[in-house]
Design a protein around this motif. Structure first.
Motif, mmCIF file in Angstrom:
data_model
loop_
_atom_site.group_PDB
_atom_site.id
_atom_site.type_symbol
_atom_site.label_atom_id
_atom_site.label_comp_id
_atom_site.label_asym_id
_atom_site.label_seq_id
_atom_site.Cartn_x
_atom_site.Cartn_y
_atom_site.Cartn_z
ATOM 1 N N HIS A 1 -10.839 9.222 -12.868
ATOM 2 C CA HIS A 1 -11.287 9.062 -11.484
ATOM 3 C C HIS A 1 -11.949 7.708 -11.298
ATOM 4 C CE1 HIS A 1 -11.600 13.717 -11.119
ATOM 5 N NE2 HIS A 1 -10.364 13.276 -11.104
ATOM 6 N N THR B 1 -8.393 1.065 -6.906
ATOM 7 C CA THR B 1 -8.427 0.983 -5.443
ATOM 8 C C THR B 1 -9.111 -0.291 -5.005
ATOM 9 O OG1 THR B 1 -8.605 3.383 -5.331
ATOM 10 C CG2 THR B 1 -9.160 2.169 -3.361
ATOM 11 N N THR C 1 2.080 11.168 4.366
ATOM 12 C CA THR C 1 2.296 11.908 3.134
ATOM 13 C C THR C 1 1.100 11.930 2.198
ATOM 14 O OG1 THR C 1 4.544 11.085 3.238
ATOM 15 C CG2 THR C 1 3.923 12.270 1.273
ATOM 16 N N MET C 2 0.742 10.785 1.644
ATOM 17 C CA MET C 2 -0.133 10.769 0.471
ATOM 18 C C MET C 2 -1.525 11.310 0.758
ATOM 19 S SD MET C 2 2.058 9.934 -1.548
ATOM 20 C CE MET C 2 1.012 10.198 -2.938
ATOM 21 N N MET D 1 -3.187 14.956 -0.886
ATOM 22 C CA MET D 1 -4.332 14.999 -1.777
ATOM 23 C C MET D 1 -5.444 15.904 -1.270
ATOM 24 S SD MET D 1 -4.157 10.947 -2.558
ATOM 25 C CE MET D 1 -5.231 10.606 -3.934
ATOM 26 N N ALA E 1 -9.459 5.166 -11.111
ATOM 27 C CA ALA E 1 -8.792 5.184 -9.807
ATOM 28 C C ALA E 1 -9.587 4.369 -8.791
ATOM 29 C CB ALA E 1 -8.621 6.619 -9.315
ATOM 30 N N TRP E 2 -10.918 4.515 -8.796
ATOM 31 C CA TRP E 2 -11.735 3.740 -7.859
ATOM 32 C C TRP E 2 -11.614 2.247 -8.118
ATOM 33 C CZ3 TRP E 2 -13.254 5.479 -3.463
ATOM 34 C CH2 TRP E 2 -13.559 6.835 -3.308
ATOM 35 N N ILE F 1 -10.745 13.165 -1.218
ATOM 36 C CA ILE F 1 -11.033 14.090 -2.314
ATOM 37 C C ILE F 1 -12.490 13.982 -2.742
ATOM 38 C CG2 ILE F 1 -10.564 14.676 -4.701
ATOM 39 C CD1 ILE F 1 -7.811 13.781 -4.428
ATOM 40 N N PHE F 2 -12.975 12.736 -2.894
ATOM 41 C CA PHE F 2 -14.267 12.565 -3.549
ATOM 42 C C PHE F 2 -15.435 12.376 -2.608
ATOM 43 C CE2 PHE F 2 -12.739 12.902 -7.642
ATOM 44 C CZ PHE F 2 -11.582 12.177 -7.801
ATOM 45 N N ILE G 1 -3.014 4.975 -8.850
ATOM 46 C CA ILE G 1 -4.211 5.511 -8.197
ATOM 47 C C ILE G 1 -4.010 6.988 -7.895
ATOM 48 C CG2 ILE G 1 -5.645 5.398 -6.112
ATOM 49 C CD1 ILE G 1 -5.038 2.433 -5.976
ATOM 50 N N TYR G 2 -2.839 7.313 -7.354
ATOM 51 C CA TYR G 2 -2.550 8.707 -7.019
ATOM 52 C C TYR G 2 -2.624 9.579 -8.255
ATOM 53 C CZ TYR G 2 0.205 12.764 -5.642
ATOM 54 O OH TYR G 2 0.632 14.028 -5.423
ATOM 55 N N THR H 1 2.998 4.361 -1.201
ATOM 56 C CA THR H 1 3.108 5.157 -2.421
ATOM 57 C C THR H 1 4.308 6.084 -2.382
ATOM 58 O OG1 THR H 1 0.718 5.363 -2.181
ATOM 59 C CG2 THR H 1 1.736 6.502 -4.028
ATOM 60 N N ALA H 2 4.448 6.822 -1.266
ATOM 61 C CA ALA H 2 5.424 7.910 -1.192
ATOM 62 C C ALA H 2 6.838 7.501 -1.596
ATOM 63 C CB ALA H 2 5.408 8.510 0.207
ATOM 64 N N GLY I 1 0.789 -1.215 0.000
ATOM 65 C CA GLY I 1 0.000 0.000 0.000
ATOM 66 C C GLY I 1 0.824 1.269 0.000
ATOM 67 N N LEU J 1 7.491 7.329 -5.383
ATOM 68 C CA LEU J 1 7.304 8.499 -6.238
ATOM 69 C C LEU J 1 8.592 8.929 -6.916
ATOM 70 C CD1 LEU J 1 4.940 10.769 -4.147
ATOM 71 C CD2 LEU J 1 4.424 9.547 -6.242
ATOM 72 N N ALA K 1 -6.162 9.962 -9.423
ATOM 73 C CA ALA K 1 -7.029 10.687 -8.492
ATOM 74 C C ALA K 1 -6.854 12.191 -8.620
ATOM 75 C CB ALA K 1 -6.733 10.244 -7.065
ATOM 76 N N ILE K 2 -5.597 12.638 -8.819
ATOM 77 C CA ILE K 2 -5.396 14.088 -8.872
ATOM 78 C C ILE K 2 -5.529 14.631 -10.283
ATOM 79 C CG2 ILE K 2 -3.946 14.137 -6.824
ATOM 80 C CD1 ILE K 2 -1.517 14.247 -8.557
ATOM 81 N N LEU L 1 -7.865 9.363 -1.740
ATOM 82 C CA LEU L 1 -8.887 9.274 -2.771
ATOM 83 C C LEU L 1 -10.273 9.501 -2.169
ATOM 84 C CD1 LEU L 1 -9.335 8.419 -5.790
ATOM 85 C CD2 LEU L 1 -9.666 6.111 -4.950
ATOM 86 N N THR M 1 -0.401 1.735 -6.535
ATOM 87 C CA THR M 1 -0.604 2.883 -5.652
ATOM 88 C C THR M 1 -0.296 4.192 -6.362
ATOM 89 O OG1 THR M 1 1.584 2.379 -4.814
ATOM 90 C CG2 THR M 1 -0.277 1.739 -3.463
ATOM 91 N N VAL N 1 -2.999 6.246 0.206
ATOM 92 C CA VAL N 1 -3.521 6.842 -1.025
ATOM 93 C C VAL N 1 -5.028 6.588 -1.151
ATOM 94 C CG1 VAL N 1 -3.077 4.864 -2.529
ATOM 95 C CG2 VAL N 1 -2.983 7.152 -3.461
ATOM 96 N N VAL N 2 -5.506 5.499 -0.570
ATOM 97 C CA VAL N 2 -6.944 5.221 -0.603
ATOM 98 C C VAL N 2 -7.686 6.220 0.268
ATOM 99 C CG1 VAL N 2 -8.694 3.506 -0.024
ATOM 100 C CG2 VAL N 2 -6.569 2.798 -1.090
ATOM 101 N N LEU O 1 -6.615 -3.010 -5.282
ATOM 102 C CA LEU O 1 -5.609 -2.895 -4.222
ATOM 103 C C LEU O 1 -6.176 -3.320 -2.882
ATOM 104 C CD1 LEU O 1 -2.789 -1.951 -3.336
ATOM 105 C CD2 LEU O 1 -3.745 0.318 -3.000
ATOM 106 N N MET O 2 -7.390 -2.861 -2.574
ATOM 107 C CA MET O 2 -7.990 -3.177 -1.282
ATOM 108 C C MET O 2 -8.264 -4.667 -1.175
ATOM 109 S SD MET O 2 -7.998 -0.640 0.579
ATOM 110 C CE MET O 2 -8.949 -1.354 1.861
ATOM 111 N N PRO P 1 -4.463 1.599 2.756
ATOM 112 C CA PRO P 1 -3.318 2.404 2.311
ATOM 113 C C PRO P 1 -3.636 3.896 2.333
ATOM 114 C CG PRO P 1 -3.747 0.603 0.774
ATOM 115 C CD PRO P 1 -4.895 0.644 1.721
#
Lengths: 280, 323
Positions: free
Chosen positions: A251, A258, B243-244, B248, A254-255, B138-139, A239-240, A211-212, A209, A215, A243-244, B135, A236, B131-132, A261-262, B129
């Motif tokens: 988007h 996710t 961070t992530m 966001m 991205a879901w 944001i939404f 998704i980032y 991400t940072a 999970g 990058l 998402a942005i 996400l 990850t 980043v989830v 991933l989940m 995670p």
């Protein structure tokens, strides 16, 4: 209700209020979890398809998928496990079986420090020692960054599991004349093996999970991975990025990503919990 | 068994039994452990070395300056330090009551068959995670804040300088709320360990003296106070480095503003956003110096937390929880 004073009733009432408040807190926390999980499932299921899971990203409006990201994440997990698991287990064995006195205290302190380092700082470090000299991002650097996050987790759980092995097993092995290395490798580690394995699985779930640190080590890519020396996509980071972005289609992707991933992360956690349940 | 057991001095030093296999095994384990120590030392040295450019140029004024100007080469850490500290404090203020409530419920009130699965579900919050969370922030969270919560807060409490600012749903408050959700499982898990470590005799004594359930729980809380403080500080350490999710939803604007609805910027977000696009060596060095500051702060915070928590859980023989 005979002869209770007012202060008694006050104390009972406040006790009842506070105990219901704690129940409310727990209910809210579990509710938050379920809301998040169901929302992910609800949003993500619409975009899931075989094509989505096997394709690589395409420009907006042309569909595309996360196939390369899934593969990339698996490659990164593999690299980080190859480095992180053996080193973590060895450190755990050192802390539990070999280490003596001051030196072991220093090592344990260092491992604890490593646990608390923000993962972005780990990413900066790996950037400085791997990406800069190599002059490009690489899957290898990403794997090393993830391994650095994995090592303290695996070391801690390995040490705890080894310490749980009853002393009678050690004494029995030593009494039969086994040297320490034989005792550790042949008796103690196999006895603690299920615990060590679950610790490894939890570390893998945790690292999948992250991400940072990726990058600026693995960076990300729009293509399927061809070599470990190139940047590589991961679930990850993908998704980032989606998402942005300003695009609704991304988007939705991205879901769906996710959701994938989940499934992986929760799946590992639930399996581990199932395997470590007490049978009383 | 080795046939020749003459005590070669190096063998004796490495292994008390003089066995060659032992010597090899023990030195191998030691070398791996030493390697990890070396890695952490290398981490500190690398961070320091790569921020030297920025340290030499700005010195201590880096910590006080509010400028973040890559074009003119003027950098200062204060907006990021403020954002990091403010978002973490908001997270603590929101999270600590909930975490305590959860831990108290699971340890003192819930019967076993509820406590175990519910405890597992709360711990699952920690497995999601970052980043989830971002996400979802944001939404889901940001629109809710923008449409319902922030206007209401601005209406009722707008006279307090805190509850002002641009009502976009993205900002310091959103970052704090997301952080609060993320650190709740950690704090509650450690507090559960701490409360479990309090001896049952304390509970029985309180009840025997006629205390109500809540009064008994208060006795237990006082008993476990150092450990609870450690748990809170552990949560703080986690929030500082996150961070992530924060990147966001926090708006990423390097300006200090007391208004909670305004965007902000944390150290970790700055590094995440600007590292790969840094314009020039000075910019990169300033970002690494930010990373060094973050490393040192989380190091100290986690160290304090660990001292507090270890003392409580090790005494009773319980195993400390991995942070």
């Amino acid at each position: 209700m005979t002869n209770y004073s007012n202060s008694d009733r006050m104390r009972r009432a406040s006790s009842a209020v506070m105990t219901s408040l704690t129940a409310l807190c727990t209910f809210l926390a579990v509710g938050a979890l379920l809301v998040i999980l169901f929302y992910i499932a609800w949003q993500g299921i619409g975009s899931l398809s075989l094509q989505f899971l096997t394709d690589s990203p395409r420009p907006v409006g042309e569909g595309g998928g996360i196939g390369n990201a899934i593969l990339g994440s698996l490659v990164l997990l593999l690299i980080s496990s190859v480095f992180g698991l053996p080193i973590g287990i060895c450190v755990g064995v050192y802390l539990s079986e070999v280490g003596r006195g001051r030196l072991a205290g220093v090592v344990r302190f260092i491992v604890d420090t490593l646990t608390g380092i923000p993962s972005i700082v780990t990413g900066v470090f790996v950037y400085a020692i791997l990406v800069l000299p190599m002059r490009h991002f690489s899957a290898f650097a990403g794997g090393v960054a993830l391994a650095l996050i994995m090592v303290p987790i695996v070391a801690r759980t390995t040490e705890e599991m080894l310490k749980l092995v009853p002393h009678s097993l050690r004494e029995g092995a030593l009494a039969l004349g086994a040297p320490q290395w034989r005792m550790t490798l042949g008796v103690i580690i196999p006895a603690a093996a299920p615990g060590i394995a679950t610790g490894a699985m939890l570390a893998i779930a945790r690292v999948s999970g992250e991400t940072a640190p990726l990058l600026f080590t693995a960076f990300g890519s729009r293509f399927f991975p061809t070599s470990l020396n190139e940047p590589i996509a991961s679930l990850t980071v993908q998704i980032y990025n989606y998402a942005i972005s300003p695009y609704d289609e991304w988007h939705a992707q991205a879901w769906a990503a996710t959701l994938v991933l989940m499934t992986l992360v929760l799946g590992i956690n639930i399996i581990v919990r199932f395997l470590t349940r007490r049978r009383f | 068994m080795s046939a020749v057991t003459e005590s070669t001095s190096w063998r004796r030093v490495l292994s008390p039994t003089g066995n060659t296999g032992d010597a090899v095994f023990r030195s191998l384990m030691f070398l791996v452990a030493l390697f990890m120590v070396g890695i952490v030392v290398a981490m500190v040295l690398t961070l320091a070395a790569d921020s030297m450019l920025s340290i030499r140029l700005f010195g201590f004024s880096f910590l006080k300056s509010q400028q973040w100007n890559p074009i003119q080469g003027d950098f200062g850490a204060l907006p990021f330090i403020y954002g990091t500290v403010a978002s973490s404090l908001i997270a603590l203020v929101i999270s600590v009551p909930f975490s305590l409530g959860i831990a108290i419920f699971l340890v003192e009130q819930a019967p076993h068959y509820i406590a175990r699965p519910v405890g597992f579900l709360v711990e699952l919050l920690a497995a999601i995670p970052s980043v989830v969370y971002g996400l979802w922030g944001i939404f889901v969270l940001a629109p809710v804040l923008r449409q319902y919560v922030q206007p209401a807060l601005a209406n009722w409490l707008g006279w307090i300088p805190l509850f002002r600012g641009s009502i976009t749903g993205i900002g310091l408050l959103t970052g704090g709320i997301i952080l609060a959700i993320m650190i709740t499982p950690i704090i509650s898990a450690v507090v559960r360990d701490v409360l479990t470590a309090v001896p049952g005799t304390q509970r029985e004594a309180a009840l025997a003296l006629g205390a109500t359930k809540w009064e008994m729980i208060r006795v237990v809380l006082v008993n476990g106070a150092p450990g609870i403080a450690g748990a809170v500080i552990l949560g703080l350490g986690r929030a500082l480095g996150e961070t992530m999710a924060v990147t966001m939803v926090i708006g990423n604007r390097p300006e200090i503003s007391l208004a909670l609805f305004d965007p902000s910027y944390t150290i970790a977000s700055a590094i995440a956003n600007e590292f790969t696009e840094a314009t020039g060596d000075l910019h990169l060095s300033a970002l690494v110096e930010l990373g060094l500051i973050l490393f040192l702060v989380t190091f100290v915070v986690n160290g304090i937390a660990r001292v507090l928590v270890w003392n409580v859980t090790r005494k009773s023989g319980g195993v400390g929880r991995a942070a």
